[in-house]
Write a protein that holds these residues in place. Structure first.
Motif: not given
Length: 449
Positions: A350-356, A375-379, A432-437
């Motif tokens: 979920r968070q990986g897709n959001h970041i992508q 994929a996932g949290l390995f981008l 929230d942390e994903a968005d900070i990044f």
């Protein structure tokens, strides 16, 4: 990219140089702790950043430096369920207060963990050997493959990193500072372009087939294809799912073994599978694992088919004093429980897709972002010269890495030219942390324009 362009950009970069402290550079201020480290470790010193950080504590996705500044950790895949996760801390603390001994003695904690770990693998992979590091696990895997195949020829990707023992350094091209790989090791390009064969799957299989033929031409019997299933050090190449199948078919037709190095992509990081190889619907002959296995407690291992391990053990004994100790098993069990109970695999997806999604939106506004993949949290975020996607921009990557550090985010680089940002936050990352990044990345890119 042409050979001329690659050479003009300085060629390939050694993996530890991509974000390393340069002891020869003039320091902005005297740092007694840094001087002490350099005096103690000497030429083997490896530190991150132009001005190394002194980290004193960490929790969840955050690390705290000695000056009190907090950093969002997008660098490490070791504390995969979050720094100092209380359940891992409690498990390790309880077990070390009871007993810590080697595996020459029976201990239920160890076998409970082995059963739980095996349950995550395809049924044929039913024997586990535990060690202390991924390097040790990969070293043993290559030796098992040699015993089973009768050969020594190894195929790896062009910028692979698999560890630092004598055997494994020889199959880790990204660790070389000078010289060439030994004659029994042949590389294949990262699976990034379809080429003339029409698909990444076909092109990569053709590359592996050519590498097998090259080993035979050199007089080396093919032993194994060793592959990190997300091609971490090559710059992160995850898609399309399934593209490894044809290559593995070529490996087995030639009598070789497939060793899946899951030290980086394993333990739910890719989101849609617990193990990276599972995204490709293939079953390896040997799987190695490490780094996130104990969430910071040193442990690693491999899983394989019983007949392969038996063949190896006919000629060579294997025992690790600290591998598989009860404290490591307790840490490993806590990690598996936390991944399941906190649904971290689905969170990674979920968070990986959001970041992508956010990064691809950012790429429409900044033409130096050549690609976003993983994929996932390995981008991987590939950076290029403005408007020239085939021209790697390692200088920009270095600037952004240090710019993010100034903004309280830690991240590393990968790829042959060091121009791909490697994204590996804890699996417990919040939105929230994903968005900070992403927000701070956008700011760092803007400052580097």
């Amino acid at each position: 990219m042409s050979k001329k362009n690659k050479n003009a950009l300085g060629g390939a970069r050694q993996i530890l140089d991509m974000n390393a402290f340069d002891a020869g550079a003039e320091a902005t201020e005297r740092n007694p702790l840094l001087e002490r480290r350099l005096a103690n470790v000497g030429a083997a010193t490896v530190l991150f950043y132009k001005e190394p950080l002194e980290i004193v504590s960490a929790s969840g996705s955050w690390m705290t430096a000695a000056d009190g500044k907090r950093y969002l950790d997008f660098y490490n895949n070791v504390p995969s369920v979050g720094h100092t996760h209380p359940r891992v801390v409690a498990a390790v603390t309880d077990q070390i207060a009871r007993l810590n001994i080697n595996t020459r003695y029976l201990n239920s904690v160890v076998d409970l963990y082995l059963d739980a770990l095996k349950a995550t693998f395809p049924a044929p992979l039913s024997n586990v050997v535990l060690s202390c590091s991924g390097s040790e696990a990969n070293d043993l895997a290559v030796r098992i493959a040699a015993a089973a195949s009768g050969g020594t020829g190894i195929i790896v990707s062009e910028n692979a990193y698999h560890g630092n023992t004598s055997i494994i350094s020889e199959i880790s091209p990204s660790a070389l500072k000078r010289g060439n790989l030994p004659d029994h090791v042949v590389t294949v390009p990262a699976p990034s372009h379809p080429g003339q064969s029409g698909s990444i799957e076909n092109a990569f299989a053709a590359d592996v087939k050519r590498a097998i033929a090259e080993l035979e031409r050199r007089g080396h019997k093919f032993s194994a294809f060793v592959c990190d299933s997300i091609f971490s050090s090559d710059g992160v190449y995850a898609d399309p799912p399934g593209f490894l199948r044809k290559a593995i078919s070529e490996v087995r037709k030639a009598g070789g073994l497939y060793i899946a190095d899951e030290v980086q992509p394993g333990f739910a990081r890719t989101g849609d599978a617990f193990w990276g190889f599972a995204r490709h619907d293939v079953t390896p002959d040997i799987v190695t694992m490490g780094k996130p296995m104990g969430n910071g407690f040193p442990m690693a291992g491999l899983v394989t088919r019983p007949e392969l391990l038996e063949r190896f053990c006919e000629d060579t004994g294997y025992f690790s004093t600290f591998g598989g100790n009860p404290v490591a098993a307790a840490a490993g069990m806590a990690v598996l429980d936390v991944i399941a109970d906190e649904q971290l695999q689905s969170n990674a997806l979920r968070q990986g897709n959001h970041i992508q999604e956010r990064l691809r939106d950012l790429a429409t506004k900044d033409d130096r972002i050549a690609d976003v993949r993983g994929a996932g949290l390995f981008l991987g975020i590939e950076l290029s010269q403005p408007g020239e996607k085939d021209q790697p921009n390692a200088e920009l990557a270095s600037s952004v890495i240090n710019g993010l550090k100034d903004r309280g985010v830690l991240i590393g680089a990968a790829g042959r030219f060091g121009n791909t940002l490697k994204v590996r936050p804890p699996l417990s990352l919040s939105q929230d942390e994903a968005d900070i990044f992403v927000d701070r990345l956008a700011d760092a890119l803007a400052a580097s324009a």
